[in-house]
Design a protein around this motif. Structure first.
Motif, PDB file in Angstrom:
ATOM      1  N   UNK A 154      27.052  41.968   8.226  1.00  0.00           N
ATOM      2  CA  UNK A 154      25.885  41.463   8.959  1.00  0.00           C
ATOM      3  C   UNK A 154      24.593  42.073   8.433  1.00  0.00           C
ATOM      4  N   UNK A 155      24.614  43.385   8.174  1.00  0.00           N
ATOM      5  CA  UNK A 155      23.407  44.060   7.718  1.00  0.00           C
ATOM      6  C   UNK A 155      22.988  43.584   6.330  1.00  0.00           C
ATOM      7  N   UNK A 156      23.966  43.380   5.460  1.00  0.00           N
ATOM      8  CA  UNK A 156      23.643  42.951   4.101  1.00  0.00           C
ATOM      9  C   UNK A 156      23.147  41.519   4.072  1.00  0.00           C
ATOM     10  N   UNK A 157      23.847  40.623   4.749  1.00  0.00           N
ATOM     11  CA  UNK A 157      23.506  39.195   4.675  1.00  0.00           C
ATOM     12  C   UNK A 157      22.320  38.862   5.555  1.00  0.00           C
ATOM     13  N   UNK A 158      22.327  39.340   6.781  1.00  0.00           N
ATOM     14  CA  UNK A 158      21.323  38.904   7.756  1.00  0.00           C
ATOM     15  C   UNK A 158      20.046  39.736   7.754  1.00  0.00           C
ATOM     16  N   UNK A 159      20.072  40.903   7.121  1.00  0.00           N
ATOM     17  CA  UNK A 159      18.848  41.705   7.060  1.00  0.00           C
ATOM     18  C   UNK A 159      18.407  41.938   5.620  1.00  0.00           C
ATOM     19  N   UNK A 160      19.305  42.431   4.781  1.00  0.00           N
ATOM     20  CA  UNK A 160      18.909  42.792   3.420  1.00  0.00           C
ATOM     21  C   UNK A 160      18.506  41.574   2.595  1.00  0.00           C
ATOM     22  N   UNK A 161      19.227  40.461   2.743  1.00  0.00           N
ATOM     23  CA  UNK A 161      18.879  39.262   1.965  1.00  0.00           C
ATOM     24  C   UNK A 161      17.510  38.708   2.357  1.00  0.00           C
ATOM     25  N   UNK A 162      17.209  38.481   3.648  1.00  0.00           N
ATOM     26  CA  UNK A 162      15.832  38.047   3.996  1.00  0.00           C
ATOM     27  C   UNK A 162      14.780  39.077   3.592  1.00  0.00           C
ATOM     28  N   UNK A 208      29.798  27.459   6.204  1.00  0.00           N
ATOM     29  CA  UNK A 208      30.261  26.887   4.943  1.00  0.00           C
ATOM     30  C   UNK A 208      29.957  27.789   3.750  1.00  0.00           C
ATOM     31  N   UNK A 209      28.988  28.675   3.910  1.00  0.00           N
ATOM     32  CA  UNK A 209      28.615  29.574   2.815  1.00  0.00           C
ATOM     33  C   UNK A 209      29.598  30.746   2.804  1.00  0.00           C
ATOM     34  N   UNK A 210      30.354  30.864   1.744  1.00  0.00           N
ATOM     35  CA  UNK A 210      31.375  31.909   1.657  1.00  0.00           C
ATOM     36  C   UNK A 210      30.740  33.245   1.287  1.00  0.00           C
ATOM     37  N   UNK A 211      31.528  34.295   1.425  1.00  0.00           N
ATOM     38  CA  UNK A 211      31.034  35.637   1.099  1.00  0.00           C
ATOM     39  C   UNK A 211      30.624  35.764  -0.368  1.00  0.00           C
ATOM     40  N   UNK A 212      31.400  35.239  -1.336  1.00  0.00           N
ATOM     41  CA  UNK A 212      30.927  35.319  -2.727  1.00  0.00           C
ATOM     42  C   UNK A 212      29.586  34.619  -2.952  1.00  0.00           C
ATOM     43  N   UNK A 213      29.341  33.527  -2.230  1.00  0.00           N
ATOM     44  CA  UNK A 213      28.060  32.839  -2.361  1.00  0.00           C
ATOM     45  C   UNK A 213      26.928  33.703  -1.805  1.00  0.00           C
ATOM     46  N   UNK A 214      27.177  34.347  -0.670  1.00  0.00           N
ATOM     47  CA  UNK A 214      26.179  35.258  -0.107  1.00  0.00           C
ATOM     48  C   UNK A 214      25.879  36.391  -1.083  1.00  0.00           C
ATOM     49  N   UNK A 215      26.925  36.979  -1.657  1.00  0.00           N
ATOM     50  CA  UNK A 215      26.728  38.077  -2.600  1.00  0.00           C
ATOM     51  C   UNK A 215      26.010  37.603  -3.856  1.00  0.00           C
TER      52      UNK A 215
END
Length: 247
Positions: A154-162, A208-215
């Motif tokens: 959650x921290x990486x995708x929802x905070x660090x990416x934005x 639909x967005x998988x973890x590899x896509x997020x990374x």
């Protein structure tokens, strides 16, 4: 014998070569004096830190405190995602006033005449903000993980990416040669926040967005963020007329 009035006396005209020789001698003496006692890197950072308004760091800390409170009161993962995605851009935007103040006050040419280059000044500011933000985010991430308020994903995708995308927007607008583009930073950040919130609202698309896509997106954002920093360093000594402000 009566003396003539002072204002009627002839004014001696200095010879131009003598004036130029004096200027050269003064410039050489100044450079020798400065070279004999150069500041160390830590002293230069400490000097630059004195010029930064600390209230922006306090406001950044307040954003993280507000996010912590929202995480504690959030009842679902959706609310956690929305809170992080909304406040992460705000955390970055609070850096803008300090990085922008030399352009907004028209002090670029003055800073370019200083002993240290404008590139070094920008680098020092970004290092200082980077160190403080790293400390704040490390403290917040550690507290959130230990308290079980959010997972590392959650921290990486929802905070660090934005956070990284907002940083890319801010740095790229700041490095643009035209001053008017700088004012587009805040609207662009708000637009990006709206896009992120809409993505979260669409739960089907979000899942639909998988973890590899997020990374992969995180990696691209990181690479572009580093490129934006490099671009800012290369263009900080130019103005909107696309010419160096100091030769």
């Amino acid at each position: 014998m009566k003396r003539p009035p002072f204002d009627t006396l002839p004014t001696p005209q200095p010879r131009e070569e003598a004036v130029q020789a004096t200027v050269r001698a003064a410039t050489q003496a100044f450079r020798q004096r400065e070279a004999s006692r150069p500041l160390s890197q830590l002293e230069f950072l400490r000097q630059q830190a004195q010029f930064l308004h600390k209230r922006w760091w306090l406001l950044q800390g307040a954003v993280l405190v507000l996010l912590w409170w929202l995480l504690q009161s959030a009842g679902t993962a959706y609310e956690v995602q929305r809170a992080m995605g909304t406040l992460a851009p705000l955390f970055v935007v609070l850096v803008l006033p300090e990085l922008w103040k030399n352009r907004s006050s028209g002090a670029l040419e003055i800073e370019c005449t200083a002993y240290y280059s404008l590139r070094q000044i920008y680098a020092a500011r970004m290092v200082l903000f980077g160190l403080v933000d790293l400390a704040l985010l490390t403290l917040f991430f550690s507290a959130a993980l230990l308290a079980g308020q959010a997972t590392l994903r959650d921290l990486i995708i929802n905070f660090l990416l934005p956070f990284l995308v907002t940083g890319c927007i801010c740095l790229r607008t700041l490095s643009h040669r035209r001053d008017t583009v700088c004012y587009a930073a805040l609207p662009l950040c708000l637009a990006w926040t709206a896009v992120w919130v809409l993505l979260i609202l669409s739960d089907q698309v979000y899942r639909m967005i998988s973890l590899p896509m997020w990374l992969g997106m995180l990696l691209l954002a990181t690479v572009y963020f580093l490129y934006a920093i490099r671009k800012l360093q290369n263009t900080c000594e130019t103005i909107w007329e696309v010419s160096p402000v100091w030769h």
